[in-house]
Design a protein around this motif. Structure first.
Motif, short mmCIF file in Angstrom:
data_model
loop_
_atom_site.label_atom_id
_atom_site.label_comp_id
_atom_site.label_asym_id
_atom_site.label_seq_id
_atom_site.Cartn_x
_atom_site.Cartn_y
_atom_site.Cartn_z
N TYR A 80 9.57 4.91 13.38
CA TYR A 80 8.84 3.65 13.37
C TYR A 80 9.46 2.65 12.39
O TYR A 80 9.65 2.94 11.21
N LEU B 265 7.56 13.32 9.24
CA LEU B 265 7.12 14.38 8.31
C LEU B 265 8.23 15.39 8.09
O LEU B 265 8.42 15.91 6.99
N ARG C 290 -0.48 4.31 -0.28
CA ARG C 290 -1.31 5.46 0.07
C ARG C 290 -0.67 6.28 1.20
O ARG C 290 -0.63 7.49 1.14
N SER C 291 -0.18 5.56 2.23
CA SER C 291 0.42 6.27 3.36
C SER C 291 1.60 7.11 2.90
O SER C 291 1.75 8.26 3.29
N ALA D 56 5.16 9.96 12.59
CA ALA D 56 4.60 11.19 13.15
C ALA D 56 5.43 12.41 12.76
O ALA D 56 5.89 12.50 11.61
N GLU E 97 7.03 7.88 6.78
CA GLU E 97 5.59 8.17 6.56
C GLU E 97 4.72 7.69 7.70
O GLU E 97 3.53 8.00 7.75
N LYS E 98 5.31 6.93 8.64
CA LYS E 98 4.55 6.43 9.79
C LYS E 98 5.16 6.92 11.10
O LYS E 98 4.85 6.40 12.16
N ASN F 101 0.82 -1.19 0.00
CA ASN F 101 0.00 0.00 0.00
C ASN F 101 0.86 1.25 0.00
O ASN F 101 1.69 1.44 0.87
N GLN G 148 7.43 -3.07 0.47
CA GLN G 148 7.31 -3.97 1.61
C GLN G 148 7.10 -5.37 1.07
O GLN G 148 6.92 -5.57 -0.13
N GLY G 149 7.19 -6.34 1.95
CA GLY G 149 7.04 -7.71 1.51
C GLY G 149 8.39 -8.39 1.39
O GLY G 149 9.41 -7.85 1.81
N VAL H 122 9.44 -1.52 10.97
CA VAL H 122 8.86 -2.87 10.96
C VAL H 122 9.60 -3.68 9.90
O VAL H 122 9.46 -3.48 8.71
N LYS I 125 0.38 10.07 0.70
CA LYS I 125 -0.33 11.08 1.50
C LYS I 125 0.64 11.87 2.37
O LYS I 125 0.49 13.08 2.54
N ALA I 126 1.61 11.18 2.93
CA ALA I 126 2.57 11.87 3.80
C ALA I 126 3.42 12.83 2.98
O ALA I 126 3.70 13.95 3.41
N HIS J 15 1.41 15.77 2.08
CA HIS J 15 1.21 16.59 3.28
C HIS J 15 2.30 17.66 3.43
O HIS J 15 2.05 18.74 3.94
#
Lengths: 213, 252
Positions: free
Chosen positions: A153, A202, A16-17, A198, A195-196, A14, A51-52, A155, A20-21, A24
């Protein structure tokens, strides 16, 4: 004229995040999620997420005929790799019983071994998931306004080990000290997800969008 | 400094509205998931989880729009659970901007579903939610909001789900859910010790000490709570400072 920012879409996850970021912080820039090599070639900046699993990512890049477009962008204009977008720039991953990567840089991608102990008396969990401090080991325009050891963040279960340690722009400790970001000329790539992440995330994206090389 | 323990507020959403009343004095519309998510983000939440409790299929589409809107404005990880039954449901949530999707009953009815979606979308985005209840000397999986026993051992189940590729376990004690007497830390510890993936403790938080106990006694990697934050009894920031004062690493 408003700048064009390509977010490379090769069907892995995905975006989108990410888009969008970037939107922003990018003012009136045109931010496009795309697999079109022409747009990528014409863009002022390129974001390369992902990812993946390594093998799936490499297969998807080939299927979308994006190998050359990615490598050209990585050598010619502000380029931000994120997560797998960092890992696939290396030469080889141990994931999926061994996967050849794009090979822009010499280096390997290794799994966390799962042997290190955490503070709860249990082995450190894999994936490394959550907010860890990122230690900036170089000064770089993308670190502007971001305190050293700010938490970003993450993962991921695999980490990059570049052969040329002068590439390393940041490290993080998770049982082992690993490369959290690399930088070379017009290229910057992070294991964490700005993008995750905060406000600090940004800030990094904003620095990227305004990065003058 | 190392990896921070995560604090995750959970919002129940019914037909696009936050239910179980969120009470912030300065919020204009406490039923609006976007406003509430923004507020939690400002307070320093490490992630946000939405649980869609919408009963009717017609209204279920609304959660997709909720996720889209939140993901456009709030840049921390978002997890969505509730009513995820098919790979297409997972895809819809991910495309809407969810970072992780929580699967509960569908995993129990069809365990290979977890394998299917972790293969297709990656372990990092699949959370298996487990509702467990104490039965004799062990814990069993229950479905239908804790009403139906399955006879499946919770610790074995968690292990199996990790083997099937789950990236994380969201573990709710049905004995403690809604009681405000704290997590079932024995349950959390048993599962956290059994699986190599992160475990989120859930169910029973009534005071800040419970969050500390979930980490220190339960060995949780993250703690999830709803009402303690919704009713503004405590802000996320307060919770984090309280945990930090007790020696737990948090993102402040």
């Amino acid at each position: 004229m408003a700048q064009k920012i390509a977010v490379i879409d090769y069907g892995m996850g995905n975006l989108r995040s990410v888009s969008k970021a970037v939107e922003h912080v990018a003012g009136d820039a045109e931010v496009r999620v795309t697999d079109d090599p022409t747009f990528i070639a014409a863009a002022d900046r390129v974001v390369f997420p992902g990812q993946g699993a390594a093998r799936d990512c490499m297969a998807a890049i080939s299927e979308h005929h994006l190998n050359r477009a990615i490598l050209r962008a990585a050598e010619s204009k502000p380029f931000l790799g994120i997560c797998m977008g960092l890992q696939v720039l290396m030469g080889y991953s141990y994931e999926n019983n061994g996967t050849e990567l794009l090979g822009l840089f010499d280096g390997r991608v290794k799994r966390f071994d799962g042997l290190a102990m955490g503070d709860s008396g249990l082995p450190l969990k894999i994936p490394h998931m959550g907010w860890s401090p990122v230690h900036q080991v170089t000064t770089h325009p993308l670190w502007q306004g971001i305190d050293d050891r700010s938490r970003f963040y993450f993962v991921h279960s695999y980490r990059v080990v570049p052969e040329d340690i002068s590439l390393i722009a940041a490290t993080t400790d998770y049982g082992v000290r690993f490369t959290a970001a690399i930088a070379r000329d017009n290229l910057f790539a992070t294991q964490f997800h700005p993008e995750k992440s905060a406000d600090v995330g940004l800030q990094l994206l904003s620095n990227f969008v305004n990065w003058a090389i | 400094m190392g990896l921070a323990k995560r604090i995750i507020p959970c919002l129940d959403v019914d037909a696009g509205r936050v239910v179980k009343g969120v009470k912030f004095v300065d919020i204009r519309d406490a039923g609006d998931p976007v406003e509430v998510a923004r507020r939690y983000n400002d307070e320093g939440a490490d992630e946000i989880t939405f649980l869609d409790i919408t009963a009717t299929a017609d209204d279920r589409e609304t959660i997709v729009h909720v996720v889209e809107e939140v993901a456009s404005e709030v840049f921390i990880p978002l997890t969505v659970g509730g009513g995820i039954r098919k790979a297409e449901d997972v895809l819809r949530m991910l495309n809407a901007g969810a970072d992780k999707v929580a699967i509960n009953s569908a995993a129990v009815f069809n365990p290979s579903f977890v394998k299917e979606v972790t293969d297709r979308f990656g372990s990092q985005c699949i959370v298996v939610a487990i509702d467990a209840k104490r039965v004799g000397d062990h814990w069993e999986i229950f479905t239908h909001g804790g009403r139906k026993p399955t006879g499946i051992d919770a610790v074995e189940w968690a292990r199996k789900m990790a083997d099937f590729g789950a990236g994380e376990i969201l573990l709710t004690s049905m004995d403690r859910d809604g009681t405000k007497i704290g997590f079932d830390n024995n349950l959390t510890r048993a599962v956290a010790a059994a699986v190599p993936i992160p475990v989120i403790a859930s169910g029973g938080v009534g005071e800040l000490q419970h969050l500390v106990d979930g980490v220190k006694l339960g060995g949780a990697d993250a703690v999830l709570a709803a009402s303690i934050f919704h009713f503004a009894e405590h802000s996320i920031g307060e919770a984090k400072r309280f945990m930090a004062d007790q020696g737990i690493e948090v993102r402040l």
